[in-house]
Design a protein around this motif. Structure first.
Motif, PDB file in Angstrom:
ATOM      1  N   PHE B 260       0.866  -1.182   0.000  1.00  0.00           N
ATOM      2  CA  PHE B 260       0.000   0.000   0.000  1.00  0.00           C
ATOM      3  C   PHE B 260       0.901   1.231   0.000  1.00  0.00           C
ATOM      4  O   PHE B 260       1.621   1.497   0.952  1.00  0.00           O
ATOM      5  N   ARG B 261       0.846   2.000  -1.093  1.00  0.00           N
ATOM      6  CA  ARG B 261       1.890   2.999  -1.273  1.00  0.00           C
ATOM      7  C   ARG B 261       1.414   4.436  -1.275  1.00  0.00           C
ATOM      8  O   ARG B 261       2.229   5.365  -1.291  1.00  0.00           O
ATOM      9  N   CYS B 262       0.108   4.666  -1.263  1.00  0.00           N
ATOM     10  CA  CYS B 262      -0.339   6.059  -1.323  1.00  0.00           C
ATOM     11  C   CYS B 262      -1.738   6.258  -0.752  1.00  0.00           C
ATOM     12  O   CYS B 262      -2.703   5.679  -1.246  1.00  0.00           O
ATOM     13  N   MET B 263      -1.830   7.066   0.301  1.00  0.00           N
ATOM     14  CA  MET B 263      -3.113   7.511   0.825  1.00  0.00           C
ATOM     15  C   MET B 263      -3.271   8.949   0.345  1.00  0.00           C
ATOM     16  O   MET B 263      -2.640   9.876   0.867  1.00  0.00           O
ATOM     17  N   LEU B 264      -4.088   9.109  -0.689  1.00  0.00           N
ATOM     18  CA  LEU B 264      -4.242  10.425  -1.318  1.00  0.00           C
ATOM     19  C   LEU B 264      -5.350  11.176  -0.584  1.00  0.00           C
ATOM     20  O   LEU B 264      -6.520  10.803  -0.651  1.00  0.00           O
ATOM     21  N   LEU B 265      -4.940  12.240   0.113  1.00  0.00           N
ATOM     22  CA  LEU B 265      -5.857  12.914   1.026  1.00  0.00           C
ATOM     23  C   LEU B 265      -6.281  14.265   0.470  1.00  0.00           C
ATOM     24  O   LEU B 265      -5.450  15.165   0.301  1.00  0.00           O
ATOM     25  N   GLY B 266      -7.576  14.410   0.217  1.00  0.00           N
ATOM     26  CA  GLY B 266      -8.086  15.684  -0.278  1.00  0.00           C
ATOM     27  C   GLY B 266      -8.918  16.384   0.776  1.00  0.00           C
ATOM     28  O   GLY B 266      -9.030  15.922   1.913  1.00  0.00           O
ATOM     29  N   GLY B 267      -9.480  17.516   0.386  1.00  0.00           N
ATOM     30  CA  GLY B 267     -10.432  18.195   1.265  1.00  0.00           C
ATOM     31  C   GLY B 267      -9.800  18.897   2.447  1.00  0.00           C
ATOM     32  O   GLY B 267     -10.402  18.968   3.513  1.00  0.00           O
ATOM     33  N   GLY B 268      -8.608  19.407   2.287  1.00  0.00           N
ATOM     34  CA  GLY B 268      -8.000  20.191   3.360  1.00  0.00           C
ATOM     35  C   GLY B 268      -6.906  19.457   4.087  1.00  0.00           C
ATOM     36  O   GLY B 268      -6.840  18.228   4.058  1.00  0.00           O
ATOM     37  N   PRO B 269      -6.001  20.215   4.730  1.00  0.00           N
ATOM     38  CA  PRO B 269      -4.837  19.598   5.376  1.00  0.00           C
ATOM     39  C   PRO B 269      -5.239  18.727   6.563  1.00  0.00           C
ATOM     40  O   PRO B 269      -6.233  18.966   7.223  1.00  0.00           O
ATOM     41  N   ALA B 270      -4.425  17.716   6.798  1.00  0.00           N
ATOM     42  CA  ALA B 270      -4.677  16.803   7.914  1.00  0.00           C
ATOM     43  C   ALA B 270      -4.073  17.370   9.193  1.00  0.00           C
ATOM     44  O   ALA B 270      -2.995  17.973   9.164  1.00  0.00           O
ATOM     45  N   PRO B 399     -11.023  29.912   9.404  1.00  0.00           N
ATOM     46  CA  PRO B 399     -11.613  28.815  10.177  1.00  0.00           C
ATOM     47  C   PRO B 399     -10.734  27.565  10.218  1.00  0.00           C
ATOM     48  O   PRO B 399     -10.637  26.919  11.266  1.00  0.00           O
ATOM     49  N   ALA B 400     -10.089  27.236   9.087  1.00  0.00           N
ATOM     50  CA  ALA B 400      -9.298  25.999   9.052  1.00  0.00           C
ATOM     51  C   ALA B 400      -8.190  26.016  10.099  1.00  0.00           C
ATOM     52  O   ALA B 400      -7.886  24.992  10.713  1.00  0.00           O
ATOM     53  N   GLU B 401      -7.620  27.169  10.296  1.00  0.00           N
ATOM     54  CA  GLU B 401      -6.549  27.281  11.291  1.00  0.00           C
ATOM     55  C   GLU B 401      -7.083  27.020  12.694  1.00  0.00           C
ATOM     56  O   GLU B 401      -6.479  26.292  13.496  1.00  0.00           O
ATOM     57  N   VAL B 402      -8.231  27.630  13.003  1.00  0.00           N
ATOM     58  CA  VAL B 402      -8.838  27.458  14.324  1.00  0.00           C
ATOM     59  C   VAL B 402      -9.274  26.002  14.519  1.00  0.00           C
ATOM     60  O   VAL B 402      -9.055  25.394  15.576  1.00  0.00           O
ATOM     61  N   GLU B 403      -9.860  25.441  13.475  1.00  0.00           N
ATOM     62  CA  GLU B 403     -10.306  24.039  13.553  1.00  0.00           C
ATOM     63  C   GLU B 403      -9.139  23.095  13.817  1.00  0.00           C
ATOM     64  O   GLU B 403      -9.253  22.150  14.599  1.00  0.00           O
ATOM     65  N   ALA B 404      -8.022  23.351  13.146  1.00  0.00           N
ATOM     66  CA  ALA B 404      -6.867  22.459  13.313  1.00  0.00           C
ATOM     67  C   ALA B 404      -6.413  22.443  14.770  1.00  0.00           C
ATOM     68  O   ALA B 404      -6.037  21.399  15.307  1.00  0.00           O
ATOM     69  N   LEU B 407      -9.078  20.586  16.914  1.00  0.00           N
ATOM     70  CA  LEU B 407      -9.059  19.156  16.611  1.00  0.00           C
ATOM     71  C   LEU B 407      -7.859  18.461  17.246  1.00  0.00           C
ATOM     72  O   LEU B 407      -7.876  17.247  17.480  1.00  0.00           O
ATOM     73  N   SER B 408      -6.823  19.236  17.537  1.00  0.00           N
ATOM     74  CA  SER B 408      -5.647  18.622  18.152  1.00  0.00           C
ATOM     75  C   SER B 408      -5.866  18.354  19.647  1.00  0.00           C
ATOM     76  O   SER B 408      -5.035  17.730  20.287  1.00  0.00           O
ATOM     77  N   HIS B 409      -7.003  18.811  20.199  1.00  0.00           N
ATOM     78  CA  HIS B 409      -7.320  18.478  21.594  1.00  0.00           C
ATOM     79  C   HIS B 409      -7.744  17.008  21.657  1.00  0.00           C
ATOM     80  O   HIS B 409      -8.573  16.568  20.868  1.00  0.00           O
ATOM     81  N   PRO B 410      -7.196  16.251  22.603  1.00  0.00           N
ATOM     82  CA  PRO B 410      -7.427  14.806  22.614  1.00  0.00           C
ATOM     83  C   PRO B 410      -8.902  14.412  22.795  1.00  0.00           C
ATOM     84  O   PRO B 410      -9.283  13.299  22.413  1.00  0.00           O
ATOM     85  N   SER B 411      -9.730  15.297  23.330  1.00  0.00           N
ATOM     86  CA  SER B 411     -11.130  14.929  23.561  1.00  0.00           C
ATOM     87  C   SER B 411     -12.039  15.333  22.404  1.00  0.00           C
ATOM     88  O   SER B 411     -13.254  15.158  22.486  1.00  0.00           O
ATOM     89  N   VAL B 412     -11.449  15.900  21.355  1.00  0.00           N
ATOM     90  CA  VAL B 412     -12.278  16.394  20.248  1.00  0.00           C
ATOM     91  C   VAL B 412     -12.158  15.466  19.040  1.00  0.00           C
ATOM     92  O   VAL B 412     -11.062  15.080  18.644  1.00  0.00           O
ATOM     93  N   LYS B 413     -13.326  15.110  18.491  1.00  0.00           N
ATOM     94  CA  LYS B 413     -13.363  14.190  17.357  1.00  0.00           C
ATOM     95  C   LYS B 413     -13.548  14.925  16.042  1.00  0.00           C
ATOM     96  O   LYS B 413     -13.025  14.506  15.002  1.00  0.00           O
ATOM     97  N   ASP B 414     -14.302  16.005  16.082  1.00  0.00           N
ATOM     98  CA  ASP B 414     -14.568  16.742  14.852  1.00  0.00           C
ATOM     99  C   ASP B 414     -14.952  18.171  15.238  1.00  0.00           C
ATOM    100  O   ASP B 414     -15.459  18.412  16.344  1.00  0.00           O
ATOM    101  N   VAL B 415     -14.708  19.101  14.330  1.00  0.00           N
ATOM    102  CA  VAL B 415     -15.013  20.492  14.669  1.00  0.00           C
ATOM    103  C   VAL B 415     -15.230  21.304  13.405  1.00  0.00           C
ATOM    104  O   VAL B 415     -14.626  21.034  12.365  1.00  0.00           O
ATOM    105  N   GLY B 416     -16.138  22.267  13.498  1.00  0.00           N
ATOM    106  CA  GLY B 416     -16.333  23.210  12.402  1.00  0.00           C
ATOM    107  C   GLY B 416     -16.473  24.615  12.974  1.00  0.00           C
ATOM    108  O   GLY B 416     -17.164  24.811  13.992  1.00  0.00           O
ATOM    109  N   PHE B 432     -18.454  24.566  16.423  1.00  0.00           N
ATOM    110  CA  PHE B 432     -19.319  23.413  16.660  1.00  0.00           C
ATOM    111  C   PHE B 432     -18.405  22.209  16.855  1.00  0.00           C
ATOM    112  O   PHE B 432     -17.565  21.908  15.989  1.00  0.00           O
ATOM    113  N   VAL B 433     -18.572  21.546  17.991  1.00  0.00           N
ATOM    114  CA  VAL B 433     -17.595  20.533  18.384  1.00  0.00           C
ATOM    115  C   VAL B 433     -18.279  19.183  18.611  1.00  0.00           C
ATOM    116  O   VAL B 433     -19.322  19.105  19.275  1.00  0.00           O
ATOM    117  N   VAL B 434     -17.668  18.132  18.030  1.00  0.00           N
ATOM    118  CA  VAL B 434     -18.086  16.768  18.332  1.00  0.00           C
ATOM    119  C   VAL B 434     -17.027  16.186  19.266  1.00  0.00           C
ATOM    120  O   VAL B 434     -15.838  16.159  18.922  1.00  0.00           O
TER     121      VAL B 434
END
Lengths: 484, 484
Positions: B260-270, B399-404, B407-416, B432-434
């Motif tokens: 498995f040689r490539c996980m092509l990730l779209g839709g914004g930085p990880a 927003p992407a900067e704030v979300e990142a 999201l780096s908080h260990p108790s957060v699963k998703d955020v917008g 909005f936080v999951v």
């Protein structure tokens, strides 16, 4: 927006931006990255501009393979000038004819190749390297329809014709090849065939388009080629049968690393004994068919078919198509005719030769002049170059077929067959043979009679020390005819 | 001869000729070779011709991922008809708008998606499969300038616009990708994103252009995706962060095969934690930037840069170029501006919208409306979609900067994060936080204050069960704004 589609970023410059630190060229033991090469090329472009080379100029290169030759080729592209790649084996008279035909403004040559061409500017490499630099507008992008390079082909008769190769021809040739051969991290291509032939130049173009390294040799040496594969990370090599034969002999009982994944073989089908040696050594041989006018390969045989489709050049590259035509109609499978090809890698035509161009290219199809057939599955078999056809008593004899048989004799190292004038039959085949050990004419004749229809067996055999081959190791049948 | 360059063989048909026995599609446990698929497509094309679909017609596809959808897409290409790929999540009203805008002749739909569109012919898959076949002229080649597919994008404001994608756009997109990602024997691509989005369709196009297999999933399931990678030979997968996150969780302590040689990730930085997990598991993540108008990726970050260039989308694909423009001039390195792109993969424009086209495409450059910058080495950082920019007291908040950060908080699963109207500041960010485990608003606020300038920290947090994402798992900020 179609303008977009007709344009690509300047290949080397884009590589220097995208993958600056990757190996571009290894030459005489030194490594040059794409950024290194780009910087050398920018400097050279400014030096060329100093001697008044500019967009649209036609410049001849009379050089042997070297880093300097690579730099000059790219630098001319940066300036928007057209490269005319001159064959260093030609006589001064032959060269002058091409230089005049292409209306060359200046010839850049290796110091030892310097020749006076009446009325033409000639600059040696040493002189060029001493030139000052003059600021020049260097191309950020290439227009695919623009002519990038010109190479002369002797063709079947008459004076050589200048084959125009556009940036698009080189681009699509490289893309067609990559869709067939794939592309792996760390790929590295051995360039030991002349850069003034399309076999060599196409490797250079692939290098900058793919972002892979080349190991550049100034001339072919089986020992050096094997060393590059064994110790310098070469994964792909372009060869012709004679080179491959030498490499196998030099290799002896040794083998290549597993990472060596493609021996790209041009210049006609390989005889079975060589393929068998390669199979033993697990060397994957890709046999190809191509020409100056198609900017390198247009068909390739995958290694898995090299025995089941012995003698075939395979199927077309993805963007290309192949037909067989006789008497203006498409031939049935296995029926012989002229090989006719189409694809974006095909030249737009011959320089200043609208007649020759219109003769060769009709309705978008290029008539190669070569004879062959397609089998039921669409595999191409190249029988011979049309001009070499020996017509004997109404029967067609293809020298390549006769040569393959003679070459399969264990005492024969090399062979060339041509037609000899004959009162009764028109022409009869005659063989020039290089022996590896003692064998008589009669033994060879009996050997052939076992494998060939009688009319195909050479009526005469001449034993010689070596055969006349050009810089790409292709057999020069014209020379053989002169020997007759 | 330029006609040659504007033409390729029909991709699937050429594959059925060149590599008939290679895997084309694996779907619901069954394998289909390129020859199998070609034969199914020929039959379907004749059925479509029976219901009067012919060259130049525009046909809507309202289908979920399936072998049948793939067959229909190719069959319409064989007929020279244009595919309009309709998003199955839209309301009937939204669909009707697109159907009228594209002047669709007929809508082919999954049985369960059948809707009556006034004045429009609708045919369910079941009905189509029962149709007789009618002999039709099927295309042997594609004209690169012809429109192959249309996809609607909602854009920043107003009614959706139909993005025209030519055969050439798809071709160059696939070629740009292969020059970056390479191509290996046995490559196989997981297609678990919607075919009606460019992320999915581009995989299908690559499959026939490269001659590689796809494993097609009707919808995304982390378990099925992992199984395809672990047991079915998948070597490349296209995902967005939310999918990758699910796959990592489902994978647990297991790993992927070396092949498995490539996980092509779209839709914004990880976010970094995900990249760190991938590093531990030796999953090579290629982050990308692209859009419907660029026919998939236009920039990609190689895995070796995923930490040193955290948050970057990498460098352009080989045939493409990227600039950053503000106030009509090119920005300096690290200076923010609009992302402007060029390349043969860029759409010729929006259907029936010359104004929108001329607004978006100027001098051959496509103005994406996205904000970003290039660093000194030319790596692209996408800050945000222009429409999402939160301007607060004269300061720009992405927003992407704030979300990142959140999201780096260990108790957060998703955020917008979106902008909320505020009398004093104009707008303020709201999150909005999951949650994956218990965490208070105050804890998150303190966490953010440590990592962000005060004005960037959300003034309010709303805890939710899940976030609104589209079929490509992209966050729908518009929905979040409605929630405010």
């Amino acid at each position: 927006m179609s303008a977009n589609r007709n344009e690509t970023p300047n290949w080397l410059k884009q590589r220097a931006f995208l993958t600056p630190n990757r190996l571009a060229i290894r030459y005489e033991g030194k490594n040059y990255s794409f950024l290194d090469l780009h910087q050398l090329v920018e400097k050279r472009a400014r030096q060329l501009h100093q001697i008044d080379i500019k967009r649209g100029d036609t410049v001849g290169l009379l050089m042997k393979n070297s880093l300097e030759m690579v730099i000059n080729i790219h630098a001319l592209m940066y300036l928007g000038a057209v490269n005319v790649l001159l064959n260093t084996r030609l006589t001064a008279e032959e060269l002058l004819w091409q230089i005049n035909d292409a209306n060359i403004k200046c010839v850049i040559c290796d110091d030892e190749l310097s020749v006076h061409f009446p009325g033409k500017k000639v600059m040696t490499l040493s002189e060029l390297k001493l030139c000052d630099e003059k600021e020049a507008a260097l191309d950020d992008s290439f227009i695919l329809d623009d002519v990038a390079t010109i190479m002369y082909t002797s063709g079947t008769t008459g004076k050589p014709k200048g084959v125009q190769q556009t940036f698009g021809n080189h681009w699509w040739s490289a893309i067609g090849s990559v869709l067939n051969l794939g592309l792996k991290d760390g790929d590295c291509w051995l360039l030991a065939v002349p850069l003034f032939h399309i076999s060599g130049l196409s490797i250079l173009m692939r290098s900058v388009i793919y972002g892979i390294g080349i190991v550049l040799h100034s001339s072919f040496s089986a020992k050096e080629a094997n060393r590059a594969i064994k110790n310098e990370g070469v994964t792909i090599a372009s060869v012709v049968t004679a080179m491959l034969n030498d490499m196998l002999q030099e290799l002896g009982s040794d083998t290549y690393p597993k990472s060596f994944r493609c021996m790209l073989l041009g210049g006609g089908p390989a005889p079975r004994p060589i393929l068998e040696q390669c199979r033993e050594k697990e060397i994957p041989v890709f046999q190809t068919y191509g020409m100056t006018e198609t900017c390198s390969q247009i068909a390739t045989l995958a290694p898995e078919f090299c025995f089941s489709k012995l003698g075939s050049a395979g199927k077309p590259l993805f963007p290309a198509q192949i037909r067989i035509v006789a008497d203006g109609r498409d031939c049935s499978p296995n029926e012989e005719g002229e090989i006719v090809v189409k694809g974006p890698n095909v030249t737009p035509g011959y320089l200043h030769r609208p007649d020759a161009t219109n003769e060769a290219i009709r309705d978008g199809w290029f008539y190669t002049g070569d004879l062959g057939y397609l089998d039921e599955e669409g595999f191409l078999y190249v029988l011979d170059r049309r001009s070499d056809l020996i017509v004997s008593g109404g029967e067609n004899i293809y020298p390549a077929e006769v040569e393959a048989v003679i070459l399969s004799h264990p005492s024969v190292k090399d062979v060339g067959v041509v037609g000899k004038e004959n009162k009764k039959w028109g022409k009869v085949p005659h063989a020039f043979v290089v022996r590896s050990e003692e064998v008589s004419e009669e033994e060879l004749r009996q050997f052939c009679l076992k494998k060939l229809a009688k009319y195909k067996v050479p009526k005469g055999f001449t034993f010689v020390e070596s055969l006349p081959r050009n810089a790409s190791k292709k057999l020069l049948r014209r020379k053989l005819k002169e020997w007759l």
